[in-house]
Design an enzyme around this catalytic site. Structure first.
Site, short mmCIF file in Angstrom:
data_model
loop_
_atom_site.label_atom_id
_atom_site.label_comp_id
_atom_site.label_asym_id
_atom_site.label_seq_id
_atom_site.Cartn_x
_atom_site.Cartn_y
_atom_site.Cartn_z
N GLU A 1 2.03 16.69 19.36
CA GLU A 1 0.86 15.99 19.61
C GLU A 1 1.18 14.40 19.47
O GLU A 1 2.11 14.07 19.55
CB GLU A 1 -0.13 16.14 18.23
CG GLU A 1 0.68 15.80 17.03
CD GLU A 1 -0.34 15.89 15.55
OE1 GLU A 1 -0.92 16.88 15.67
OE2 GLU A 1 0.00 15.07 14.80
N HIS B 1 -1.17 10.56 18.83
CA HIS B 1 -2.56 9.89 18.28
C HIS B 1 -2.19 8.30 18.04
O HIS B 1 -0.95 7.92 18.12
CB HIS B 1 -3.08 10.46 16.94
CG HIS B 1 -1.65 10.88 16.23
ND1 HIS B 1 -0.75 10.01 15.78
CD2 HIS B 1 -1.53 12.31 15.85
CE1 HIS B 1 0.02 10.85 15.00
NE2 HIS B 1 -0.43 11.94 15.16
N HIS C 1 2.60 7.32 11.67
CA HIS C 1 3.03 8.32 10.46
C HIS C 1 4.22 7.53 9.89
O HIS C 1 5.25 7.12 10.66
CB HIS C 1 3.60 9.63 10.82
CG HIS C 1 2.50 10.47 11.45
ND1 HIS C 1 1.41 10.72 10.83
CD2 HIS C 1 2.52 11.51 12.34
CE1 HIS C 1 0.72 11.84 11.28
NE2 HIS C 1 1.35 11.94 12.52
N HIS D 1 5.33 13.61 19.33
CA HIS D 1 6.32 14.11 18.27
C HIS D 1 5.99 15.62 17.83
O HIS D 1 5.02 15.84 17.99
CB HIS D 1 5.99 13.06 17.12
CG HIS D 1 4.43 13.05 16.64
ND1 HIS D 1 3.61 12.47 17.15
CD2 HIS D 1 4.02 13.58 15.38
CE1 HIS D 1 2.37 12.66 16.36
NE2 HIS D 1 2.78 13.24 15.33
N CYS E 1 4.46 12.34 4.29
CA CYS E 1 3.90 11.71 5.34
C CYS E 1 2.45 10.96 5.10
O CYS E 1 1.66 11.31 4.53
CB CYS E 1 3.38 12.72 6.37
SG CYS E 1 2.83 11.99 7.91
MN MN Z 1 0.93 13.58 13.78
#
Ligand code: MN
Length: 152
Positions: free
Chosen positions: A66, A68, A72, A106, A120
């Site tokens: 994914e 976004h 992170h 990632h 995370c």
């Molecule tokens: Mn992610």
């Protein structure tokens, strides 16, 4: 309701990727494009602008491929594995730090014999993950090593 709001100030580590008074949840309620992943929301409270989660990818498992807008900040705290970040795959060992930049593909994978557990940190308010469409997958697979690594 977050675990942290109803839990005592100190939650002892169980030694096995779990903490007292902290629920082990499904990775994503609606997702199917991952394998053998659990999630714990360690800190999730309105007083913080972030959420601090623990994910554990079981042996042979993987997180969703994914990207976004949000980023992170990750620390490996159990086991080992590998991660795709953008156009490269990196080995992961205990206590390694990983930064996933905005809009960067990632995916985390555990080894075949060991889990990969990592902390995370994310913004509390964040966009939803995007999954690769056919065009993005074709582009990712142009790199032979990435093509062999990704699971989707
Ligand atoms: Mn992610």
């Amino acid at each position: 309701m977050s675990d942290q709001q109803t839990a005592p100030p100190v939650r002892a580590y169980g030694g096995d990727g779990t903490w007292a008074s902290t629920e082990v949840r499904p990775y994503k309620e609606d997702g199917t494009i991952f394998k053998a992943v659990t999630r714990q929301n360690l800190f999730d409270t309105p007083e913080l602008a972030c959420q601090w989660r623990y994910f554990e990818v079981g042996p042979g498992g993987h997180s969703t491929l994914e990207r976004h807008e949000h980023v992170h900040a990750v620390m490996v705290v159990r086991g080992e594995g590998r991660v795709l970040v953008g156009d490269a795959i990196y080995p992961l060992e205990l206590h390694d730090l990983v930064y996933i930049p905005s809009l960067t593909w990632h995916q985390f994978r555990a080894g075949d014999d060991e889990p990969l557990g990592f902390l995370c940190l994310v913004n509390h308010e964040r966009d939803r993950p995007q999954l690769p469409d056919a065009e993005a997958l074709t582009h990712l697979r142009e790199d032979e090593e990435i093509g062999a690594f990704i699971r989707c």
